[in-house]
Design an enzyme around this catalytic site. Structure first.
Site, PDB file in Angstrom:
ATOM      1  CG  ASP A 100      -2.578   3.873  -1.822  1.00  0.00           C
ATOM      2  OD1 ASP A 100      -2.624   3.796  -2.940  1.00  0.00           O
ATOM      3  OD2 ASP A 100      -3.490   3.248  -1.112  1.00  0.00           O
ATOM      4  CG  ASP A 141       0.045   1.646  -0.497  1.00  0.00           C
ATOM      5  OD1 ASP A 141      -0.008   1.589  -1.684  1.00  0.00           O
ATOM      6  OD2 ASP A 141      -0.756   1.833   0.393  1.00  0.00           O
TER       7      ASP A 141
END
Length: 693
Positions: free
Chosen positions: A377, A581
């Protein structure tokens, strides 16, 4: 961390007792093949070894067979013939009891294993020896029985010591907590209180060189804090008012007053201990394979022993039949097999914890070695997750330093994140802003202020269009280049002209380029998922060295993006912050939460990286690969050793005049166990913080 069933921190009575229970539990998990019986204390086996050794020496000295081999005569006196049987019986009763007890437990659980094999061997040797003493046989093996138990006691002592050394990290973590704390009383004075008396909201004094007694926030003071026991980072971290500190860390170069935010089982230290203990006692796929092999080996050994007994009786040598049978049972003990996997698990887990890699799921660590694609990410993982000043450009007639000084002056009173980035950037570059007055915020456009009698404004393209300010061609070209890279551009405007511009970006962590380089060197592809525009994503990817990019991905769609990378059977690791996430971390083959800091309760990830350092991802994968290599090496050695040793013990080489003595069989079995233990210990030298590539 609050509310989790962590252990290892002081309990409600101020005791540290829980950590010992955890270490013991993990130790049993690392040695489950031995059965849940007493006697797994290294100190107990050490005492047993020295006692049986003292009893064994006279047995060997007065053994007729040994005297014949070495050509000496032992002192003879009334009753000296009874030294071997009497002392040999004592060795059997004292030294053999732990093995007999373990066999009883294994048989009671209907899981016969190595303790059952050892017990069968020493019982056969004991019966054979007494039969010889009473004149039934001519072959007397008291010295072999005694040396067999002595060697196995030594092997168990070394084995248990290896396991307890691997578990020692848990005890070491618990010992990091001080026994008392200096609490600031209501009148401002100090009172020394036991750790269990602390409560959330209390303020404690941490003097230089002492340990922080509980998790908290610095209320006053500045000090360099050694957090290596939590993060693995050797360099002290400077802590000041508002910063978080963790129980067990050491203050140096100053004192701190800390407001307590977590105590007991809620502390980060307790959470780390819980994760380490759970991971060490968890059963991996390799462990299940080893357990099945050990169970199979028990039946193979029994079959081999039965065949050996039958064959030697058939050839008319009943004495040798019993000795050979006992030797087969001894040498087939799957000690090495039972230790092959658990010791690697224990060492790798504690090694990871000391380097800031916390393993929540053993299967995740095992799968990490198979990873082909590592997905990061972007925000908060490869970047810092906050805007930072990237560059400054001045129009003709001004210098970059002048532009930055005026820009910082205009933005000095603004609370907008972009404005704060400009001010911090000026401070970092040593630029002192002028004094501004009559500050005015322009919502959605920028800010305006008077600086040294000049009316200046700072803002983006919207403010530029509103004021109609002209941008010199040189400055316009630079600003367009910044925009193409996905940076935010702010202009410094005076009247109808732009004096300069600054670019703002989500700052890339300096470690990110190195992290990607390490992963490439390991033969892995590296991808990035971000919600940013394609231009921003491509710019970051280009500077870091990312192979593939998925841009403009909403948080809810990250799991779908991971599935696309998994298409075709690719093994994928997802690296994120463990909060937004979570779905992607759960979808990936291996979920890695990075930068968890003191919050180790990241449920969506199998591996938790304490530091905000993407380089630790390569360390986690290397730990997985090295652990697997050690497991395979140990399994190959343990099974290969038995495949070769059992036929030799049964007498396969007897036609050529070689018969393996029972005591030598015990020595070979113990050496095999020690080889496995030493091979696992080599993991301790693994470097999880690779040098720059």
């Amino acid at each position: 961390m609050a509310g989790r069933d962590a252990v290892g921190a002081p309990n409600a009575h101020g005791e540290h007792g829980e950590h010992a229970e955890h270490a013991e539990h993990a130790g049993h998990g690392a040695h489950a093949a031995h059965g849940e019986h007493a006697g797994h204390d290294p100190e107990a086996f050490r005492r047993q070894f020295w006692v049986v050794l003292a009893l064994t020496i006279p047995v060997v000295i007065w053994s007729e067979e040994v005297q014949m081999w070495l050509g000496y005569a032992a002192p003879s006196f009334p009753g000296s013939d009874w030294i071997p049987p009497i002392l040999g019986t004592l060795v059997f009763l004292y030294g053999g009891r732990v093995f007999l007890s373990g066999a009883r437990t294994e048989l009671g659980d209907r899981q016969p294993g190595m303790m059952t094999l050892i017990s069968l061997a020493i019982v056969v040797a004991f019966i054979t020896s007494w039969a010889a003493t009473l004149g039934v046989f001519e072959v007397e093996v008291w010295w072999e029985l005694a040396t067999l138990i002595t060697v196995m006691s030594l092997g168990h002592w070394l084995e248990m010591r290896s396991i307890m050394q691997a578990q020692g990290a848990l005890n070491a973590l618990a010992e990091l907590l001080p026994d008392t704390a200096e609490r600031v009383a209501d009148d401002g004075g100090l009172e020394t209180v036991p750790l269990h008396a602390l409560a959330t909201g209390d303020v404690v004094l941490v003097r230089p060189g002492t340990r922080v007694p509980a998790d908290g926030t610095v209320a006053d003071g500045t000090a360099d804090v050694d957090e290596s026991m939590i993060t693995g980072e050797s360099r002290p971290v400077t802590k000041g008012p508002g910063d978080s500190v963790v129980a067990g860390t050491v203050a140096a170069g100053g004192s701190l007053r800390v407001e307590v935010t977590a105590v007991g089982e809620q502390t980060a230290l307790s959470g780390i201990m819980r994760l380490v203990a759970e991971a060490q006692s968890s059963r991996s796929r390799a462990q299940l394979l080893a357990d099945r092999a050990a169970a199979l080996l028990f039946y193979v050994a029994l079959a081999a022993a039965a065949i050996t007994l039958a064959v030697w009786i058939a050839v008319g040598q009943p004495e040798d039949a019993l000795v050979r049978t006992a030797t087969v049972l001894v040498i087939a003990c799957p000690h090495a097999l039972g230790l092959a996997i658990p010791l690697v698990i224990a060492i790798s887990t504690t090694l990871g914890a000391r380097n800031g890699l916390l393993v929540r799921d053993r299967l995740a660590l095992e799968r990490a070695r198979e990873v082909q694609v590592v997905i990061f990410d972007k925000t908060g993982t490869l970047t810092r997750g906050e805007p930072a000043l990237a560059a400054v450009a001045a129009a003709p007639g001004s210098s970059d330093e002048q532009v930055l000084a005026m820009a910082a002056a205009v933005e000095a009173d603004s609370e907008h994140p972009l404005a704060r980035a400009v001010v911090r950037g000026a401070q970092a570059r040593g630029v002192t802003p002028a004094r501004a007055s009559t500050f005015e915020a322009l919502p959605g456009r920028g800010a305006r202020a008077s600086v040294d009698g000049r009316r200046l404004a700072m803002g983006g393209p919207a403010l530029l269009a509103e004021t109609g300010a002209q941008v010199p061609p040189e400055l316009a070209g630079t600003a367009d280049g910044w925009s193409e890279e996905g940076r935010t551009v702010l202009y410094l405007i005076e009247g109808g002209r732009a004096l300069g511009a600054v670019s703002i970006e989500d700052e890339i962590r300096p470690e990110s380029v190195e992290a990607v380089g390490h992963l490439h060197a390991m033969g892995l592809r590296v991808a990035m998922i971000t919600g940013d525009a394609q231009a921003v994503a491509d710019s970051v990817a280009r500077r870091i060295g990312i192979d593939e990019v998925a841009a403009q991905v909403l948080p809810a769609d990250k799991a779908d993006a991971v599935r696309r990378f998994q298409a075709g059977g690719a093994r994928v690791a997802m690296v994120g912050d463990g909060v937004n996430d979570a779905p992607a971390l759960a979808q990936a083959d291996v979920g890695i939460a990075i930068g968890a800091g003191t919050d180790v309760a990241v449920e969506s990830a199998g591996i938790v990286l304490v530091r905000d350092d993407p380089r630790d991802v390569a360390g986690a994968i290397e730990l997985s690969r090295a652990s697997y290599r050690k497991m395979v090496q140990n399994l190959v050695w343990a099974t290969g050793y038995n495949a070769l040793a059992i036929p030799v013990a049964a007498g396969l080489l007897a036609p050529w005049g070689f018969l393996l003595p029972m005591s030598v069989g015990a020595l070979v079995m113990s050496i095999s166990t020690i080889v496995v233990a030493l091979n696992a210990q080599l993991l301790r030298g693994l470097e999880l913080r690779p040098t720059a590539v």
